[in-house]
Design a protein around this motif. Structure first.
Motif, PDB file in Angstrom:
ATOM      1  N   GLY A  60      33.560   0.760  19.661  1.00  0.00           N
ATOM      2  CA  GLY A  60      34.493  -0.103  20.285  1.00  0.00           C
ATOM      3  C   GLY A  60      34.897  -0.953  19.363  1.00  0.00           C
ATOM      4  O   GLY A  60      36.175  -1.617  19.601  1.00  0.00           O
ATOM      5  N   TRP A  61      34.412  -1.277  18.510  1.00  0.00           N
ATOM      6  CA  TRP A  61      34.968  -2.415  17.392  1.00  0.00           C
ATOM      7  C   TRP A  61      36.164  -1.983  16.890  1.00  0.00           C
ATOM      8  O   TRP A  61      37.310  -2.525  16.905  1.00  0.00           O
ATOM      9  N   VAL A  94      28.137  13.235  30.663  1.00  0.00           N
ATOM     10  CA  VAL A  94      26.757  13.412  30.605  1.00  0.00           C
ATOM     11  C   VAL A  94      25.788  13.111  29.476  1.00  0.00           C
ATOM     12  O   VAL A  94      24.962  12.353  29.363  1.00  0.00           O
ATOM     13  N   GLU A  95      26.552  13.694  28.270  1.00  0.00           N
ATOM     14  CA  GLU A  95      25.851  13.282  27.006  1.00  0.00           C
ATOM     15  C   GLU A  95      26.115  11.777  26.598  1.00  0.00           C
ATOM     16  O   GLU A  95      25.176  11.304  26.197  1.00  0.00           O
ATOM     17  N   ALA A  96      27.000  11.125  27.000  1.00  0.00           N
ATOM     18  CA  ALA A  96      27.423   9.662  26.904  1.00  0.00           C
ATOM     19  C   ALA A  96      26.272   8.980  27.621  1.00  0.00           C
ATOM     20  O   ALA A  96      25.748   8.107  26.917  1.00  0.00           O
ATOM     21  N   LEU A  97      25.861   9.324  28.835  1.00  0.00           N
ATOM     22  CA  LEU A  97      24.958   8.762  29.594  1.00  0.00           C
ATOM     23  C   LEU A  97      23.412   9.018  29.168  1.00  0.00           C
ATOM     24  O   LEU A  97      22.748   8.137  28.950  1.00  0.00           O
ATOM     25  N   VAL A  98      23.248  10.049  28.591  1.00  0.00           N
ATOM     26  CA  VAL A  98      22.146  10.468  27.978  1.00  0.00           C
ATOM     27  C   VAL A  98      21.790   9.584  26.691  1.00  0.00           C
ATOM     28  O   VAL A  98      20.858   9.091  26.433  1.00  0.00           O
ATOM     29  N   SER A  99      22.845   9.295  25.786  1.00  0.00           N
ATOM     30  CA  SER A  99      22.732   8.447  24.808  1.00  0.00           C
ATOM     31  C   SER A  99      22.594   7.234  25.143  1.00  0.00           C
ATOM     32  O   SER A  99      21.673   6.389  24.332  1.00  0.00           O
ATOM     33  N   ALA A 100      22.896   6.727  26.311  1.00  0.00           N
ATOM     34  CA  ALA A 100      22.309   5.244  26.723  1.00  0.00           C
ATOM     35  C   ALA A 100      21.101   5.307  27.354  1.00  0.00           C
ATOM     36  O   ALA A 100      20.793   4.016  27.693  1.00  0.00           O
ATOM     37  N   THR A 101      20.617   6.211  27.842  1.00  0.00           N
ATOM     38  CA  THR A 101      19.486   6.225  28.587  1.00  0.00           C
ATOM     39  C   THR A 101      18.186   6.988  27.653  1.00  0.00           C
ATOM     40  O   THR A 101      17.313   6.064  27.256  1.00  0.00           O
ATOM     41  N   ARG A 102      17.981   8.211  27.750  1.00  0.00           N
ATOM     42  CA  ARG A 102      17.003   8.873  27.225  1.00  0.00           C
ATOM     43  C   ARG A 102      16.763   8.375  25.572  1.00  0.00           C
ATOM     44  O   ARG A 102      15.998   8.285  25.109  1.00  0.00           O
ATOM     45  N   LEU A 103      17.945   8.620  24.800  1.00  0.00           N
ATOM     46  CA  LEU A 103      18.044   8.086  23.588  1.00  0.00           C
ATOM     47  C   LEU A 103      17.602   6.647  23.322  1.00  0.00           C
ATOM     48  O   LEU A 103      16.994   6.362  22.228  1.00  0.00           O
ATOM     49  N   GLU A 117      21.147  -1.015  24.712  1.00  0.00           N
ATOM     50  CA  GLU A 117      22.033  -1.378  23.730  1.00  0.00           C
ATOM     51  C   GLU A 117      21.679  -1.311  22.486  1.00  0.00           C
ATOM     52  O   GLU A 117      20.651  -1.998  22.184  1.00  0.00           O
ATOM     53  N   ALA A 118      22.187  -0.422  21.530  1.00  0.00           N
ATOM     54  CA  ALA A 118      21.387  -0.010  20.339  1.00  0.00           C
ATOM     55  C   ALA A 118      21.874  -0.965  19.342  1.00  0.00           C
ATOM     56  O   ALA A 118      21.385  -0.703  17.944  1.00  0.00           O
ATOM     57  N   PRO A 139      25.145   4.106  21.965  1.00  0.00           N
ATOM     58  CA  PRO A 139      26.181   2.955  22.480  1.00  0.00           C
ATOM     59  C   PRO A 139      25.770   1.636  21.830  1.00  0.00           C
ATOM     60  O   PRO A 139      24.487   1.387  21.863  1.00  0.00           O
ATOM     61  N   GLY A 140      26.848   1.011  21.575  1.00  0.00           N
ATOM     62  CA  GLY A 140      26.601  -0.695  21.174  1.00  0.00           C
ATOM     63  C   GLY A 140      27.185  -0.923  19.773  1.00  0.00           C
ATOM     64  O   GLY A 140      27.506   0.146  19.088  1.00  0.00           O
ATOM     65  N   GLY A 141      27.403  -2.238  19.957  1.00  0.00           N
ATOM     66  CA  GLY A 141      27.873  -2.577  18.375  1.00  0.00           C
ATOM     67  C   GLY A 141      28.919  -3.804  18.475  1.00  0.00           C
ATOM     68  O   GLY A 141      30.066  -3.270  18.958  1.00  0.00           O
ATOM     69  N   ASP A 142      28.695  -4.912  17.961  1.00  0.00           N
ATOM     70  CA  ASP A 142      29.610  -5.862  17.686  1.00  0.00           C
ATOM     71  C   ASP A 142      30.374  -6.333  19.044  1.00  0.00           C
ATOM     72  O   ASP A 142      31.348  -7.037  18.997  1.00  0.00           O
TER      73      ASP A 142
END
Length: 439
Positions: free
Chosen positions: A273-274, A350-359, A62-63, A320-323
């Motif tokens: 999400g906010w 797939v890109e969404a999961l990569v954003s939450a994991t590898r990134l 969670e960034a 992902p993440g925020g507020d």
């Protein structure tokens, strides 16, 4: 020495490649081996966990985390929780994040000066369960801006959500104070926020004030994160080397060009999400869709969606993440961001999961040991009952998060529950309504 063999799973390793059937062997805190079926990992001396065909993925990051936001409808309601109760709240929420598969998190500002630091230290000491955590400061702000909620007849520092500064020397003192407290990074509010009464396209800080913060952070080897909705505030982040950019809704073409030219230095955690949930899901708390439109949130969502689509196409890292932690977007529902990334930013699942994991491993500054299921990496893993690539809302359902492991230690284990039914439950729950708001 402890060994765990996870067998009979569909492995999404975080690289972006398609999942494959296989097995994972963990030794102590690290991944020892990952193999594709029909190969098997060594089982000698290992506890064997049969995944029963479930989905295994890296732990998520969670960034843009506010553990001290206490699921209330206003900043004042968050701030006025007494400090003793507040740290206990943070401890409970950190456990909730971990059990939902978030094994790492970046603090995006604490409601009180030392909440993040104390929580991080307690997690690292093993005193309470939670994601590995990088602790942020309070929001550094200026008079009348987001985070300054003191009243004219009661101008007390304790009433403000942030550290209110005016001029470079006050910035310097604030930065050094938070560094004394032990933060991993600083947070500054470089733009406005509609809910706080200042236009989101407003940039309240003078250039010399930002320069002071950036230079002091560099002096002490600290990173900086910024609340930056306005286009000018995004440019200020790039000019001053502020690495973590939160929101970036109104980034114009010049700002996008600057980000793209420096995309190896910056991360964007937009907190989309906010925007979605404030625009469409906050009626119970007085922010009806009509009110949200009048405030400017619907317009910002439209502009932010376009800006973020352009960022994504340019290869700018979006996480992902925020507020989360307001009443209409409570802690634990953070993974709704991933569906919003698909719906509003144009990412593939797939890109969404990569954003939450590898990134996530990259923003945690540990790209060679976090965010992927590979030999040598820390054993952060999440087992999901069902395929998130077919339905990302599974990651918002606590009942679908079967197993959570951080550094080889299991913090949640529901693998045996419903074992007599064997295998994913997705086919048995086709009518379940996804908890995402696609408007």
């Amino acid at each position: 020495m402890s060994r765990i063999a996870i067998t009979n799973v569909a492995i999404f390793d975080g690289s972006g490649e398609a999942p494959f059937k296989g097995e994972v062997l963990i030794e102590d805190s690290r991944i020892l081996d990952v193999v594709r079926a029909p190969r098997q990992v060594g089982r000698e001396g290992a506890r064997v966990i049969d995944g029963r065909g479930r989905f295994l993925m890296p732990g998520m990051t969670e960034a843009h985390t506010h553990f001290s936001w206490n699921d209330q409808p206003s900043l004042a309601a968050i701030q006025f929780m007494p400090p003793e109760e507040h740290i206990l709240w943070c401890v409970r929420v950190a456990k909730r994040y971990l059990e939902m598969g978030w094994t790492s998190a970046i603090g995006a500002a604490a409601a009180k000066p030392r909440l993040d630091v104390v929580l991080r230290n307690a997690i690292e000491a093993g005193e309470c369960p939670g994601p590995r955590y990088l602790a942020g400061s309070q929001e550094i702000t200026t008079i009348g801006a987001l985070g300054d909620n003191s009243l004219p007849h009661m101008p007390f520092e304790e009433l403000s959500f942030g550290s209110v500064c005016s001029g470079p020397e006050e910035i310097r003192r604030s930065v050094r104070t938070f560094i004394k407290y032990g933060v991993d990074h600083l947070k500054i509010n470089l733009s406005g926020e509609y809910i706080a009464g200042l236009p989101a396209e407003m940039s309240p800080f003078a250039e010399e004030e930002i320069a002071m913060l950036a230079s002091e952070a560099r002096r002490y080897g600290k990173r900086v994160a910024a609340h930056a909705r306005s286009s000018e505030s995004v440019k200020q982040c790039v000019r001053h080397g502020i690495e973590m950019i939160y929101h970036a809704s109104f980034a114009d073409e010049e700002a996008l060009d600057m980000l793209e030219a420096n995309k190896d230095r910056h991360f964007v955690a937009p907190g989309i999400g906010w925007l979605v949930r404030t625009a469409f899901n906050a009626s119970e708390y007085g922010i009806t869709p009509a009110v949200a439109e009048k405030m400017g949130y619907k317009r910002e969502l439209e502009i932010a969606s376009e800006s973020l689509r352009k960022m994504h196409k340019r290869g700018i890292r979006i996480l992902p993440g925020g507020d989360y932690g307001f009443a209409w977007m409570p802690h634990g529902t953070n993974a709704t961001d991933l569906q919003y990334f698909v719906d509003y930013i144009g990412m593939t699942p797939v890109e969404a999961l990569v954003s939450a994991t590898r990134l996530g491993g990259q923003i945690m500054q540990r790209p060679d040991e976090l965010g992927m299921l590979r030999p040598g990496y820390l054993a952060d893993a999440v087992m999901v009952d069902g395929n998130p690539l077919e339905d990302l809302s599974l990651l918002v359902d606590p009942g679908r998060i079967c197993l959570v492991m951080k550094e080889g230690r299991i913090y949640k284990d529901a693998c045996a529950e419903g074992a007599e039914n064997a295998g994913p439950r997705a086919a048995r729950q086709e009518g379940r309504e996804a908890e995402v708001a696609a408007h």
